[in-house]
Design a protein around this motif. Structure first.
Motif, mmCIF file in Angstrom:
data_model
loop_
_atom_site.group_PDB
_atom_site.id
_atom_site.type_symbol
_atom_site.label_atom_id
_atom_site.label_comp_id
_atom_site.label_asym_id
_atom_site.label_seq_id
_atom_site.Cartn_x
_atom_site.Cartn_y
_atom_site.Cartn_z
ATOM 1 N N UNK A 175 0.831 -1.206 0.000
ATOM 2 C CA UNK A 175 0.000 0.000 0.000
ATOM 3 C C UNK A 175 0.863 1.253 0.000
ATOM 4 N N UNK A 176 1.855 1.292 0.888
ATOM 5 C CA UNK A 176 2.662 2.504 1.021
ATOM 6 C C UNK A 176 3.523 2.752 -0.218
ATOM 7 N N UNK A 177 3.999 1.691 -0.839
ATOM 8 C CA UNK A 177 4.758 1.856 -2.082
ATOM 9 C C UNK A 177 3.912 2.539 -3.147
ATOM 10 N N UNK A 178 2.642 2.146 -3.227
ATOM 11 C CA UNK A 178 1.725 2.763 -4.195
ATOM 12 C C UNK A 178 1.457 4.222 -3.846
ATOM 13 N N UNK A 179 1.311 4.518 -2.569
ATOM 14 C CA UNK A 179 1.079 5.898 -2.124
ATOM 15 C C UNK A 179 2.239 6.786 -2.563
ATOM 16 N N UNK A 180 3.453 6.318 -2.349
ATOM 17 C CA UNK A 180 4.627 7.108 -2.727
ATOM 18 C C UNK A 180 4.772 7.204 -4.250
ATOM 19 N N UNK A 181 4.430 6.147 -4.955
ATOM 20 C CA UNK A 181 4.491 6.199 -6.412
ATOM 21 C C UNK A 181 3.555 7.275 -6.951
ATOM 22 N N UNK A 182 2.386 7.410 -6.338
ATOM 23 C CA UNK A 182 1.450 8.448 -6.771
ATOM 24 C C UNK A 182 1.978 9.853 -6.487
ATOM 25 N N UNK A 183 2.909 9.947 -5.534
ATOM 26 C CA UNK A 183 3.554 11.228 -5.244
ATOM 27 C C UNK A 183 4.796 11.450 -6.103
ATOM 28 N N UNK A 184 5.150 10.436 -6.904
ATOM 29 C CA UNK A 184 6.343 10.537 -7.736
ATOM 30 C C UNK A 184 7.626 10.390 -6.948
ATOM 31 N N UNK A 185 7.560 9.682 -5.839
ATOM 32 C CA UNK A 185 8.722 9.509 -4.955
ATOM 33 C C UNK A 185 9.088 8.035 -4.876
ATOM 34 N N UNK A 186 10.371 7.758 -5.016
ATOM 35 C CA UNK A 186 10.858 6.380 -4.928
ATOM 36 C C UNK A 186 11.227 6.049 -3.480
ATOM 37 N N UNK A 187 10.806 4.857 -3.045
ATOM 38 C CA UNK A 187 11.185 4.405 -1.706
ATOM 39 C C UNK A 187 11.711 2.977 -1.759
ATOM 40 N N UNK A 188 12.510 2.642 -0.772
ATOM 41 C CA UNK A 188 12.976 1.279 -0.552
ATOM 42 C C UNK A 188 12.502 0.856 0.822
ATOM 43 N N UNK A 189 12.007 -0.378 0.939
ATOM 44 C CA UNK A 189 11.526 -0.889 2.216
ATOM 45 C C UNK A 189 12.296 -2.160 2.555
#
Length: 241
Positions: free
Chosen positions: A37-51
Motif C-alpha cells: 500500500x505505502x509503495x503505491x502511495x509514494x508512487x502516486x507522489x512521484x517519490x521512490x522508496x525502498x523498504x
C-alpha cells in the motif's frame, strides 16, 4: 546545445532525486500489506522508496538513529516512545491483538489480565503485544509467528499473541488445525506511517495523499488488493522458519 544542456539537467535531477529508505517488521502479514500500500502511495507522489524488512527491535533502532528514514507501519504509542520520528497523522491500516490457543486447551481469555495465568509467546519487538504484556514475567519472545504457533501446537506454550489476520493466515499456511483464534480480540488499534523528524515536507505530502485516497475510497481499494495479493502468496507458501 540548448537541448543537450536541458537533457543533462534532467539526467542530473533524476540521478540525484531524493529517495527514502524505510524499515518494516519482517514475517508479519499486516506489514506485508503495508509494504504494498505505502509503495503505491509514494508512487502516486512521484517519490521512490525502498523498504527493508527487519526484526522489530532492529527496525526501531535503525529508524531511531537515522540509518533509515522511518518505519512503514506502527501503532500510535510508537510515536510517543520514539522522539526522533513523527507520526503521519492519517492512519492507513489497523490490527487486532488476538489470542491463539490449542483447540482442546479450555483456556478462556477475556481481558489482558487473564494472560498472567498462562505461558505466553509473542513475536519479539512487536509493540502491540509488547504493550499488552508489559510487566508480565510469563512471556517468551519468538522470532516469528510460525515459530510461536508451533510452540502452542506442541504444548510448549499456552497462549500466542499476534494480529488476528497474521495468525489466521499463518495457521492456514502451516495447515495447523489444532490451534484456534479466540472469538474476541483483546484490542484493536490503528496503524500509522512514521517518518524521521527532519523530513517535514515529506510528512505533509504523505498525509495529504493519504487523506485524498481515504476520501475518494481509493485507499480501501488499495488495501483490498494488497490483502488479496498477500493472502494468495501465503496460501501457497508454507513457512520454513
Amino acid at each position: 546545445m540548448k537541448y543537450i544542456i536541458l537533457f543533462l539537467l534532467h539526467l542530473s535531477f533524476t540521478c540525484f532525486a531524493q529517495q527514502y529508505h524505510f524499515a518494516a517488521i519482517n514475517h508479519l502479514i499486516e506489514q506485508e500489506v503495508g509494504r504494498i500500500v505505502l509503495t503505491e502511495v509514494y508512487q502516486q507522489l512521484g517519490i521512490q522508496i525502498t523498504i527493508t524488512p527487519l526484526p522489530g527491535k532492529r527496525a526501531h533502532h535503525k529508524a531511531s538513529i537515522g540509518a533509515y528514514d522511518g518505519e512503514i507501519m506502527r501503532i500510535y504509542s510508537y510515536g510517543e516512545e520514539t522522539p526522533s520520528v513523527t507520526r503521519v497523522p492519517t492512519p492507513y491500516y489497523y490490527l487486532e491483538t488476538m489470542v491463539f490457543t490449542r483447540k482442546d486447551s479450555g483456556i478462556v481469555i477475556n481481558t489482558a489480565n487473564d494472560l498472567s495465568r498462562y505461558q505466553v509467546v509473542k513475536v519479539r519487538g512487536v509493540k502491540h503485544t509488547q504493550n499488552i504484556t508489559r510487566g508480565m514475567e510469563n512471556v517468551t519472545d519468538t522470532d516469528n509467528t510460525a515459530q510461536m504457533l508451533r510452540l502452542v501446537n506442541t504444548g510448549l506454550a499456552d497462549v500466542a499473541l499476534t494480529n488476528k489476520m497474521d495468525g489466521l493466515v499463518t495457521l492456514r499456511s502451516l495447515g495447523m488445525s489444532g490451534v484456534v483464534a479466540h472469538p474476541k480480540s483483546l484490542n484493536r488499534q490503528t496503524l500509522y506511517h512514521y517518518i524521521r523528524n527532519e523530513h517535514v515536507e515529506l510528512i505533509n505530502k504523505v498525509d495529504c495523499k493519504l487523506k485524498e485516497l481515504q476520501q475518494s475510497g481509493e485507499l480501501d481499494k488499495l488495501i483490498e488488493r494488497a490483502e488479496q495479493q498477500v493472502f494468495k502468496l501465503k496460501a501457497n507458501h508454507t513457512p520454513t522458519f
